[in-house]
Write a protein that holds these residues in place. Structure first.
Motif, PDB file in Angstrom:
ATOM      1  N   UNK A 189       0.810  -1.215   0.000  1.00  0.00           N
ATOM      2  CA  UNK A 189       0.000   0.000   0.000  1.00  0.00           C
ATOM      3  C   UNK A 189       0.848   1.271   0.000  1.00  0.00           C
ATOM      4  N   UNK A 190       1.808   1.422   0.935  1.00  0.00           N
ATOM      5  CA  UNK A 190       2.621   2.652   0.885  1.00  0.00           C
ATOM      6  C   UNK A 190       3.480   2.739  -0.371  1.00  0.00           C
ATOM      7  N   UNK A 191       3.951   1.589  -0.864  1.00  0.00           N
ATOM      8  CA  UNK A 191       4.768   1.588  -2.081  1.00  0.00           C
ATOM      9  C   UNK A 191       3.922   2.019  -3.277  1.00  0.00           C
ATOM     10  N   UNK A 192       2.718   1.426  -3.396  1.00  0.00           N
ATOM     11  CA  UNK A 192       1.847   1.763  -4.513  1.00  0.00           C
ATOM     12  C   UNK A 192       1.394   3.217  -4.445  1.00  0.00           C
ATOM     13  N   UNK A 193       1.114   3.687  -3.250  1.00  0.00           N
ATOM     14  CA  UNK A 193       0.698   5.087  -3.117  1.00  0.00           C
ATOM     15  C   UNK A 193       1.846   6.034  -3.443  1.00  0.00           C
ATOM     16  N   UNK A 194       3.068   5.596  -3.151  1.00  0.00           N
ATOM     17  CA  UNK A 194       4.213   6.422  -3.495  1.00  0.00           C
ATOM     18  C   UNK A 194       4.458   6.477  -4.990  1.00  0.00           C
TER      19      UNK A 194
ATOM     20  N   UNK B  38      -2.012  -2.591 -13.487  1.00  0.00           N
ATOM     21  CA  UNK B  38      -2.012  -2.089 -12.108  1.00  0.00           C
ATOM     22  C   UNK B  38      -3.413  -1.756 -11.596  1.00  0.00           C
ATOM     23  N   UNK B  39      -4.443  -1.897 -12.431  1.00  0.00           N
ATOM     24  CA  UNK B  39      -5.804  -1.680 -11.942  1.00  0.00           C
ATOM     25  C   UNK B  39      -6.099  -2.591 -10.754  1.00  0.00           C
ATOM     26  N   UNK B  40      -5.616  -3.824 -10.825  1.00  0.00           N
ATOM     27  CA  UNK B  40      -5.876  -4.797  -9.761  1.00  0.00           C
ATOM     28  C   UNK B  40      -5.054  -4.529  -8.513  1.00  0.00           C
ATOM     29  N   UNK B  41      -4.150  -3.578  -8.577  1.00  0.00           N
ATOM     30  CA  UNK B  41      -3.430  -3.109  -7.395  1.00  0.00           C
ATOM     31  C   UNK B  41      -4.067  -1.818  -6.906  1.00  0.00           C
ATOM     32  N   UNK B  42      -4.467  -0.960  -7.845  1.00  0.00           N
ATOM     33  CA  UNK B  42      -5.032   0.341  -7.486  1.00  0.00           C
ATOM     34  C   UNK B  42      -6.325   0.209  -6.693  1.00  0.00           C
ATOM     35  N   UNK B  43      -7.186  -0.725  -7.089  1.00  0.00           N
ATOM     36  CA  UNK B  43      -8.475  -0.863  -6.403  1.00  0.00           C
ATOM     37  C   UNK B  43      -8.308  -1.308  -4.956  1.00  0.00           C
TER      38      UNK B  43
ATOM     39  N   UNK C   3      -6.286   8.371 -10.590  1.00  0.00           N
ATOM     40  CA  UNK C   3      -7.456   8.714  -9.791  1.00  0.00           C
ATOM     41  C   UNK C   3      -8.343   7.484  -9.688  1.00  0.00           C
ATOM     42  N   UNK C   4      -8.793   7.191  -8.476  1.00  0.00           N
ATOM     43  CA  UNK C   4      -9.720   6.080  -8.233  1.00  0.00           C
ATOM     44  C   UNK C   4     -11.007   6.674  -7.679  1.00  0.00           C
ATOM     45  N   UNK C   5     -12.101   6.510  -8.407  1.00  0.00           N
ATOM     46  CA  UNK C   5     -13.384   7.051  -7.981  1.00  0.00           C
ATOM     47  C   UNK C   5     -14.361   5.921  -7.690  1.00  0.00           C
TER      48      UNK C   5
ATOM     49  N   UNK D 188      -4.376   5.056 -15.024  1.00  0.00           N
ATOM     50  CA  UNK D 188      -3.569   3.852 -14.795  1.00  0.00           C
ATOM     51  C   UNK D 188      -2.862   3.412 -16.074  1.00  0.00           C
ATOM     52  N   UNK D 189      -3.472   3.701 -17.232  1.00  0.00           N
ATOM     53  CA  UNK D 189      -2.844   3.345 -18.500  1.00  0.00           C
ATOM     54  C   UNK D 189      -1.645   4.229 -18.804  1.00  0.00           C
ATOM     55  N   UNK D 190      -1.562   5.385 -18.163  1.00  0.00           N
ATOM     56  CA  UNK D 190      -0.404   6.262 -18.351  1.00  0.00           C
ATOM     57  C   UNK D 190       0.712   5.904 -17.376  1.00  0.00           C
TER      58      UNK D 190
END
Length: 259
Positions: free
Chosen positions: A34-39, A67-72, A194-196, A176-178
């Motif tokens: 989580x902290x790594x992905x947020x960074x 990375x969608x499956x990590x972002x969610x 952005x995750x909405x 996420x595609x960028x």
């Protein structure tokens, strides 16, 4: 997401049919990733208050990147399950162990991909997770969009929602595609995502799961909500590989339900 599975053995067909709850591997993986992905992604998270904190729920999202499956799961306020190709869990040597451990830590559950019985088995596995009051994440488009457009939704998500009564939380992923385009091996640090999370959808007014019309109308409502969150251009077609051969072309042209 989740399924802490023993890293000493590869998943058998029987293993892939048994949902597992979040355990130590997931908790440890989430605390590290989580902290790594947020960074890396520096996500803007909107609408977390729309996510039910308990009970069965389906996250239905657009799909632009690996990375969608990590972002969610990183953005969600509760554990989220999703299915991943069994090949990610079946490698050998150090790279195989790392792949298996990574996907276990983010809550992935191995499943055999394919049509026919394999597709039905995947739906059954997701239904088991929902019956246990867990959260699952699905992509109604079926596969990643390679051109950034939002494709028509397949009816499997609506079928699960109508069959189980689980609410659907639409998710709009932007950027996420960028951060990690299709084919890229590593994410870039130059972009943000952005995750909405949208308001939960109760699809029961559309009718029973056995009704093809109900499944189609419910799917269209889900996709409209995702579109409102993601702002993508609409493709107006299904995201599927070009048909090979005359018979397959005819099958795609004829009206039929995409699951």
């Amino acid at each position: 997401m989740t399924s802490a599975q023993s890293v000493e053995s590869d998943p058998s067909p029987e293993d892939t049919a048994k949902p597992r709850h979040a355990g130590f591997a997931y908790a440890l993986g989430r605390s590290l990733i989580t902290p790594l992905a947020r960074g890396v992604c520096r996500p803007r998270i909107e609408g977390r208050e729309n996510v039910p904190r308990s009970g069965a729920v389906i996250f239905a999202s657009n799909h632009l990147s690996f990375i969608d499956s990590i972002a969610i799961p990183v953005a969600a306020p509760r554990p989220v399950h999703f299915l991943a190709k069994s090949s990610y869990f079946e490698g050998t040597g150090l790279s195989g162990w790392l792949s298996k451990t990574f996907f276990q830590s983010i809550g992935a559950i191995p499943v055999r991909r394919g049509a026919g019985q394999a597709a039905l088995d995947a739906l059954d596995l997701q239904r088991q997770l929902l019956d246990e009051g867990l959260a699952v994440a699905l992509y109604p488009e079926g596969t990643r969009s390679t051109d950034g457009r939002l494709y028509k939704g397949r009816t499997g998500v609506a079928f699960l929602a109508l069959q189980t009564g689980a609410p659907v939380v639409p998710v709009g992923l932007v950027g996420t595609d960028k951060v990690m385009p299709v084919g890229a091996k590593l994410p870039t640090l130059k972009e943000r995502i952005t995750v909405r999370f949208g308001e939960p959808l109760d699809l029961s007014p559309h009718g029973p799961a056995e009704s093809g019309r109900a499944r189609r109308l419910a799917t269209d409502e889900i996709m409209a909500a995702i579109h409102a969150l993601s702002g993508q251009e609409l493709a107006g077609a299904y995201n599927e590989a070009p048909a090979q051969g005359t018979i397959e072309k005819i099958k795609q042209a004829l009206p039929h339900e995409r699951r």
